[in-house]
Design an enzyme around this catalytic site. Structure first.
Site, PDB file in Angstrom:
ATOM      1  N   SER A 147       0.819  -1.206   0.000  1.00 18.26           N
ATOM      2  CA  SER A 147       0.000   0.000   0.000  1.00 18.26           C
ATOM      3  C   SER A 147       0.852   1.254   0.000  1.00 18.26           C
ATOM      4  O   SER A 147       1.911   1.297   0.652  1.00 18.26           O
ATOM      5  CB  SER A 147      -0.868  -0.007   1.259  1.00 18.26           C
ATOM      6  OG  SER A 147      -1.490   1.238   1.405  1.00 18.26           O
ATOM      7  N   LYS A 156       2.016  -3.409   6.639  1.00 16.28           N
ATOM      8  CA  LYS A 156       2.359  -3.560   5.211  1.00 16.28           C
ATOM      9  C   LYS A 156       3.867  -3.376   5.008  1.00 16.28           C
ATOM     10  O   LYS A 156       4.503  -4.127   4.270  1.00 16.28           O
ATOM     11  CB  LYS A 156       1.583  -2.555   4.356  1.00 16.28           C
ATOM     12  CG  LYS A 156       0.095  -2.855   4.250  1.00 16.28           C
ATOM     13  CD  LYS A 156      -0.172  -4.057   3.358  1.00 16.28           C
ATOM     14  CE  LYS A 156      -1.631  -4.447   3.333  1.00 16.28           C
ATOM     15  NZ  LYS A 156      -1.913  -5.656   2.573  1.00 16.28           N
ATOM     16  N   TYR A 166      -1.807  -0.074  10.468  1.00 16.77           N
ATOM     17  CA  TYR A 166      -2.072  -0.821   9.240  1.00 16.77           C
ATOM     18  C   TYR A 166      -0.885  -0.687   8.276  1.00 16.77           C
ATOM     19  O   TYR A 166      -0.366  -1.668   7.745  1.00 16.77           O
ATOM     20  CB  TYR A 166      -3.362  -0.300   8.584  1.00 16.77           C
ATOM     21  CG  TYR A 166      -3.496  -0.673   7.139  1.00 16.77           C
ATOM     22  CD1 TYR A 166      -3.724  -1.989   6.769  1.00 16.77           C
ATOM     23  CD2 TYR A 166      -3.384   0.290   6.127  1.00 16.77           C
ATOM     24  CE1 TYR A 166      -3.828  -2.341   5.420  1.00 16.77           C
ATOM     25  CE2 TYR A 166      -3.490  -0.045   4.796  1.00 16.77           C
ATOM     26  CZ  TYR A 166      -3.710  -1.363   4.443  1.00 16.77           C
ATOM     27  OH  TYR A 166      -3.805  -1.700   3.123  1.00 16.77           O
TER      28      TYR A 166
HETATM   29  N1  UFG Z   1     -12.156  11.229   3.281  1.00 17.15           N
HETATM   30  C1  UFG Z   1     -13.113  12.132   3.649  1.00 17.15           C
HETATM   31  N2  UFG Z   1     -14.285  11.652   4.159  1.00 17.15           N
HETATM   32  C2  UFG Z   1     -14.542  10.331   4.323  1.00 17.15           C
HETATM   33  C3  UFG Z   1     -13.541   9.403   3.948  1.00 17.15           C
HETATM   34  C4  UFG Z   1     -12.359   9.898   3.438  1.00 17.15           C
HETATM   35  O1  UFG Z   1     -12.937  13.327   3.525  1.00 17.15           O
HETATM   36  O2  UFG Z   1     -15.632   9.963   4.792  1.00 17.15           O
HETATM   37  C5  UFG Z   1     -10.906  11.726   2.681  1.00 17.15           C
HETATM   38  C6  UFG Z   1      -9.638  11.357   3.426  1.00 17.15           C
HETATM   39  O3  UFG Z   1      -9.359  12.279   4.438  1.00 17.15           O
HETATM   40  C7  UFG Z   1      -8.623  11.356   2.303  1.00 17.15           C
HETATM   41  C8  UFG Z   1      -9.429  10.889   1.083  1.00 17.15           C
HETATM   42  O4  UFG Z   1     -10.788  11.125   1.408  1.00 17.15           O
HETATM   43  O5  UFG Z   1      -8.171  12.652   2.051  1.00 17.15           O
HETATM   44  C9  UFG Z   1      -9.245   9.426   0.791  1.00 17.15           C
HETATM   45  O6  UFG Z   1      -9.534   8.671   1.957  1.00 17.15           O
HETATM   46  P1  UFG Z   1      -9.726   7.111   1.930  1.00 17.15           P
HETATM   47  O7  UFG Z   1     -10.089   6.668   3.308  1.00 17.15           O
HETATM   48  O8  UFG Z   1     -10.644   6.721   0.839  1.00 17.15           O
HETATM   49  O9  UFG Z   1      -8.301   6.581   1.520  1.00 17.15           O
HETATM   50  P2  UFG Z   1      -6.880   6.770   2.229  1.00 17.15           P
HETATM   51  O10 UFG Z   1      -6.024   7.497   1.271  1.00 17.15           O
HETATM   52  O11 UFG Z   1      -6.970   7.308   3.581  1.00 17.15           O
HETATM   53  O12 UFG Z   1      -6.436   5.271   2.404  1.00 17.15           O
HETATM   54  C10 UFG Z   1      -6.489   4.408   1.304  1.00 17.15           C
HETATM   55  C11 UFG Z   1      -6.716   2.986   1.776  1.00 17.15           C
HETATM   56  C12 UFG Z   1      -5.526   2.485   2.484  1.00 17.15           C
HETATM   57  C13 UFG Z   1      -4.340   2.689   1.667  1.00 17.15           C
HETATM   58  C14 UFG Z   1      -4.196   4.127   1.252  1.00 17.15           C
HETATM   59  C15 UFG Z   1      -3.042   4.332   0.328  1.00 17.15           C
HETATM   60  O13 UFG Z   1      -7.798   2.926   2.668  1.00 17.15           O
HETATM   61  O14 UFG Z   1      -5.703   1.100   2.708  1.00 17.15           O
HETATM   62  O15 UFG Z   1      -5.356   4.527   0.565  1.00 17.15           O
HETATM   63  O16 UFG Z   1      -2.904   5.683   0.032  1.00 17.15           O
HETATM   64  F1  UFG Z   1      -3.276   2.317   2.363  1.00 17.15           F
END
Ligand code: UFG
Length: 358
Positions: free
Chosen positions: A144, A172, A168
């Site tokens: 990831s 990884k 998490y």
């Molecule tokens: N976000 C919101 N509201 C929400 C959910 C997310 O504003 O309800 C924002 C987060 O703050 C972030 C973006 O949307 O800026 C993406 O968030 P995600 O939770 O969809 O994804 P992440 O980038 O946090 O994490 C994902 C996967 C991980 C992985 C990572 C790699 O969940 O498993 O991408 O970058 F490791």
């Protein structure tokens, strides 16, 4: 014993019923691979594999015979061994592994690190041990981009500092390090590719399979879908004071079908090349903010996504965009689908399957 075409490659797919796993299974089956899927269904449903069969049967009925499914956990070494035995009995021994299985909620990993280390690390150790005992030394691992942690770089290359900011991500990173040790112990034997996923979204264009997490979703796309369907009133955006152009988090979204194809390209690369250890960013190289993602989703699908600004989420980073030059160079391939297609296919899946796999 089943009678097999001896040219057909046989692959163990761990976590094959999950979001990325199920899409990859479709692509692998369509390419003529024989699959042995192991899944515990802790965060997936057996129905997804039934849909995989339905999908590939439309193309060629005989392909569905190449999917062998086993319910269980990777930490069950006896089960793993019996799967390798079964493939041998069938006359087509497993010669490579695509390893998706694992748990993946950043928030949950902060609350329950023990389960994350147990499931992700111990599961992988059992898998590698069984592979080694069965003379199978080829593995594509679901890593990831979260292992990079906070970065000031516009785009991140594979040699960037590895400094995950949540448990998490630490699991990884640790698996990658474990795999490196394994590779170094016998460099003439092991073929290992760590695929560092950025943000997979979207769904198969048939809308037969898609993302359907158990319990509360953790990622943004299922939330947007739930708001679009009216199940949620509005989306909470986690912070509008990040150091990005519009203040919301920037990510590199990749269509899940591109990611599926990326796995097959990686596997075929390993098969056709000498033993090696490879880290590859799986991203498009394009950054999209939360506000831009919402706007594209609204425009493409003609729906409204009301939102509010909330607090920053613990364990989040401002921006994560792939430098995917190595991917292009090594695999001679790059993701092709646009953000519009990701939003369109993702919403089509949700709107045609309001109850997911239930
Ligand atoms: N976000 C919101 N509201 C929400 C959910 C997310 O504003 O309800 C924002 C987060 O703050 C972030 C973006 O949307 O800026 C993406 O968030 P995600 O939770 O969809 O994804 P992440 O980038 O946090 O994490 C994902 C996967 C991980 C992985 C990572 C790699 O969940 O498993 O991408 O970058 F490791």
């Amino acid at each position: 014993m089943k009678h097999r075409n001896c040219n057909m490659k046989s692959i163990l797919v761990t976590g094959g019923a999950g979001f990325i796993g199920s899409h990859t299974c479709v692509t692998l089956l369509e390419k003529g691979y024989e699959l042995y899927v192991i899944d515990s269904y802790v965060n997936s449903y057996p129905t997804s594999l039934k849909r995989v069969i339905e999908l590939v049967s439309k193309k060629d009925k005989s392909l569905s015979r190449n999917l062998n499914v086993f319910e269980g956990d990777l930490r069950d070494s006896n089960l793993l061994q019996s799967i390798f035995d079964k493939s041998r009995e069938n006359g087509n021994p497993i010669d490579s592994v695509i390893h998706f299985a694992g748990i993946k909620s950043v928030a949950q990993s902060i609350l329950d690190p023990i389960s994350y280390w147990d499931s992700n690390l111990i599961g992988t150790i059992c898998l590698i041990n069984t592979m080694n005992q069965n003379n199978c030394h080829e593995i594509v691992f679901s890593s990831s981009a979260t292992i990079y942690g906070n970065t000031d770089r516009e785009k991140i290359t594979e040699d960037a500092l590895i400094k995950p900011v949540n448990p998490y991500g630490i699991t990884k990173m640790s698996i990658e390090k474990f795999l490196r040790n394994v590779y170094d112990s016998c460099q003439e034997k092991w073929k290992i590719a760590n695929l560092r996923y950025f943000n997979p979204i979207g769904a198969h264009s048939s809308s037969l399979i898609g993302e359907y997490p158990k319990g509360e979703p953790n990622n943004i796309f299922p939330y947007i879908n739930n708001v679009a369907s009216g199940d949620l009133l509005s989306l909470s955006i986690f912070g509008n004071d990040w150091p990005t152009a519009d203040g919301t988090g920037v990510r590199d979204y990749i269509h899940v079908m591109d990611l599926a194809e990326g796995h097959i390209r990686s596997l075929e690369f390993l098969k056709n090349n000498k033993p090696q250890f490879l880290n590859l960013n799986m991203g498009t190289g394009k950054g999209t903010s939360v506000l831009e993602l919402i706007k594209t989703f609204e425009e493409v699908n003609k729906v409204r996504i009301p939102f509010t600004f909330g607090e920053r989420r613990s364990g989040d980073v401002a921006k994560l965009i792939a430098d995917n030059s190595l991917l292009k160079l090594i695999l001679n391939w790059e993701p092709k689908r646009t953000l519009e297609e990701m939003c369109k296919d993702g919403w089509k899946w949700q709107s045609q399957n309001p109850l997911g796999y239930k």
